[in-house]
Design an enzyme around this catalytic site. Structure first.
Site, mmCIF file in Angstrom:
data_model
loop_
_atom_site.group_PDB
_atom_site.id
_atom_site.type_symbol
_atom_site.label_atom_id
_atom_site.label_comp_id
_atom_site.label_asym_id
_atom_site.label_seq_id
_atom_site.Cartn_x
_atom_site.Cartn_y
_atom_site.Cartn_z
ATOM 1 C CG HIS A 131 -5.115 0.777 -4.129
ATOM 2 N ND1 HIS A 131 -5.889 0.409 -5.211
ATOM 3 C CD2 HIS A 131 -4.284 1.744 -4.567
ATOM 4 C CE1 HIS A 131 -5.537 1.146 -6.262
ATOM 5 N NE2 HIS A 131 -4.559 1.962 -5.907
ATOM 6 C CG ASP B 38 -3.934 2.720 -9.769
ATOM 7 O OD1 ASP B 38 -3.695 2.477 -8.575
ATOM 8 O OD2 ASP B 38 -4.684 3.644 -10.141
ATOM 9 C CD GLU C 219 -6.125 4.766 -3.880
ATOM 10 O OE1 GLU C 219 -5.569 5.872 -3.861
ATOM 11 O OE2 GLU C 219 -6.551 4.250 -4.939
ATOM 12 C CG ASP D 50 -1.536 3.558 -5.271
ATOM 13 O OD1 ASP D 50 -1.616 2.974 -6.367
ATOM 14 O OD2 ASP D 50 -2.412 4.331 -4.852
HETATM 15 ZN ZN LIG Z 1 -3.717 3.482 -7.000
#
Ligand SMILES: [Zn+2]
Length: 468
Positions: free
Chosen positions: A281, A293, A327, A355
């Site tokens: 994402h 992230d 996301e 992810d």
């Molecule tokens: Zn994530």
């Protein structure tokens, strides 16, 4: 596998059946190309420079923000530069929100400041802030069960610790306080919600993240406390006197607006309409630079695709890299993708997403029909030397992939070591220095093996029966 032959004729039939069952789906040629790709990835793949570029040139990119718009432009430009055949975007609609300030301090009995951050899409306090007594709960279930009179007018404090684990399995039991706490607090007339951060560190910063807001009639401010500040409140409460906290929070909910899924393809030479989706994402939370992230995931899947694009011929099927938007705020990009492509889902041979940070991949999970397990076994021959073991067949393929899996699309999961992922997750400390270039090479090696074999193999992966 050895199978005893029972009778002469029965045995002959059994032997033929065994031979048919043992015809290997992946050819020696495909496996040898995958092996070359794997070894090349270990030696010279460079996902690190992609995540470096994203974090330095874009940085924070919450859905629908200015940073998000720059990330979308960055992704398209980068995919073109990496040699993808087709690069395009698909627009999605996202709810938008701006973080303002969040201040908290104990005013009695032992006045001192607390380190907090707003949970995603939290409302602010009224002008001048609020002061209220703390009421502590062990977890969100205890808050949900509590009588409203115990909570009304107070600040509900959910003090649930998260356990550290390589699999990240401590997250599920802890995250309910964040996702469902504000709704429960608001329904009981609380003044606000505070939670112990959903994280495994003991650093003095708080972990943000999304909560459920739809249909909450009178939302209240929702904050996460850093772990040391949660310890502090806990110790104060143990002294038996009422603990009063003052909150001053300002955030801004904006009109819904556009964001984008960014898509890049290596077009298949024989069956271009059949597609393997590898994803990550593109959005991130606002306080760090989204290196773990999910900048690392973006980099790994883009680099694996680049290596396949470099081969002398295109793979049999299309490899589609989807960088999902929004996301973090509820798989918004993935849900809208599946809705928009519902009639083409049968052409998606498999889906997988990176992810879970930038740790070493240690386990290979799948979600395949039982009669396709031998494909995973063959992939394992090339993955095992990377230190990867065979996991289970319950993979969701990753957060965004789970939306496809719910429709019966097969999935692969290359599971990273997440031992320290939740030290940084959704904090200002999610930055590039946590990403190790050599570990990303191992990640790309595993991704390029799985992706190449899925787009090059002769047969397909069927459909996985969905549970209802
Ligand atoms: Zn994530």
């Amino acid at each position: 596998m050895f199978r005893p032959l029972l009778t002469l004729t029965g045995g002959l039939i059994a032997a033929l059946a065994v031979t048919a069952a043992q015809a290997k789906p992946l050819s020696p040629e495909d496996l040898s190309v995958a092996e070359v790709l794997r070894d090349r990835a270990l030696e010279s793949s460079d996902a690190y420079s992609i995540v470096e570029s994203l974090t330095v040139e874009v940085g924070p990119r919450p859905a629908g923000s200015e940073g998000d718009r720059r990330a979308v432009a960055w992704a398209q430009q980068k995919m073109k530069a990496l040699g993808f055949d087709r690069v395009y975007t698909e627009q999605i609609e996202v709810p938008r929100w701006n973080r303002g300030h969040a201040h908290a301090r104990v005013v009695a009995p032992f006045p001192q400041p607390l380190v907090v951050t707003s949970l995603g899409y939290s409302v602010g306090t009224p002008q001048g802030g609020i002061t209220a007594e703390i009421v502590e709960f062990a977890d969100v279930e205890a808050l949900i069960k509590a009588p409203a009179r115990k909570v009304k007018g107070k600040i509900a404090f959910i003090n649930k610790r998260m356990e550290r684990a390589r699999t990240g399995e401590g997250y599920g039991p802890a995250v309910g306080g964040r996702s469902k706490g504000m709704r429960a607090a608001a329904e009981k007339g609380a003044a606000a919600l505070m939670i112990r951060s959903v994280g495994t560190d003991s650093d003095r910063f708080a972990h943000t993240g999304m909560m459920s807001i739809d249909g909450v009639e009178n939302p209240v401010p929702a904050l996460a406390l850093s772990a040391p500040d949660a310890n502090l409140l806990e110790a104060m409460l143990k002294r038996g006197k009422p603990v009063e906290v003052q909150l001053d929070v300002h955030n801004q909910r904006l009109e819904d607006g556009p964001s984008f899924n960014v898509i890049g393809e290596i077009t298949g030479r024989e069956k271009p309409q059949e597609v393997m989706i590898i994803g990550a994402h593109l959005d991130s939370w606002d306080e760090g630079t989204g290196a773990l992230d999910d900048g690392a995931g973006v980099a790994v899947v883009m680099e694996a695709a680049r290596m396949i694009a470099e081969l002398p011929q295109r793979p049999r099927r299309t490899l589609r890299v989807v960088l999902f938007g929004a996301e973090e705020i509820g798989l918004v990009g993935a849900k809208q993708y599946v809705d928009a492509h519902r009639s083409e889902l049968d052409n998606i041979v498999a889906v997988s997403e990176s992810d879970f940070g930038a740790g070493k991949i240690w386990r290979f999970d799948t979600r395949l029909p039982e009669n396709k397990f031998d494909i995973a076994d063959q992939m394992m021959q090339l993955l095992a030397p990377l230190g990867i073991e065979r996991g289970n067949n319950k993979s969701s393929g990753g957060p965004d992939s789970s939306v496809f899996v719910a429709q019966g699309v097969p999935a692969f999961g290359l599971y990273q070591d997440g031992s320290d992922y939740f030290d940084y997750h959704h904090t200002p400390n999610d930055t590039l220095d946590k990403v190790d270039a050599d570990t990303l090479k191992q990640n790309v090696a595993a991704w390029v093996v799985m992706s190449f074999l899925a787009v090059e193999m002769e047969g397909d992966l069927g459909r996985v029966p969905t549970e209802h």
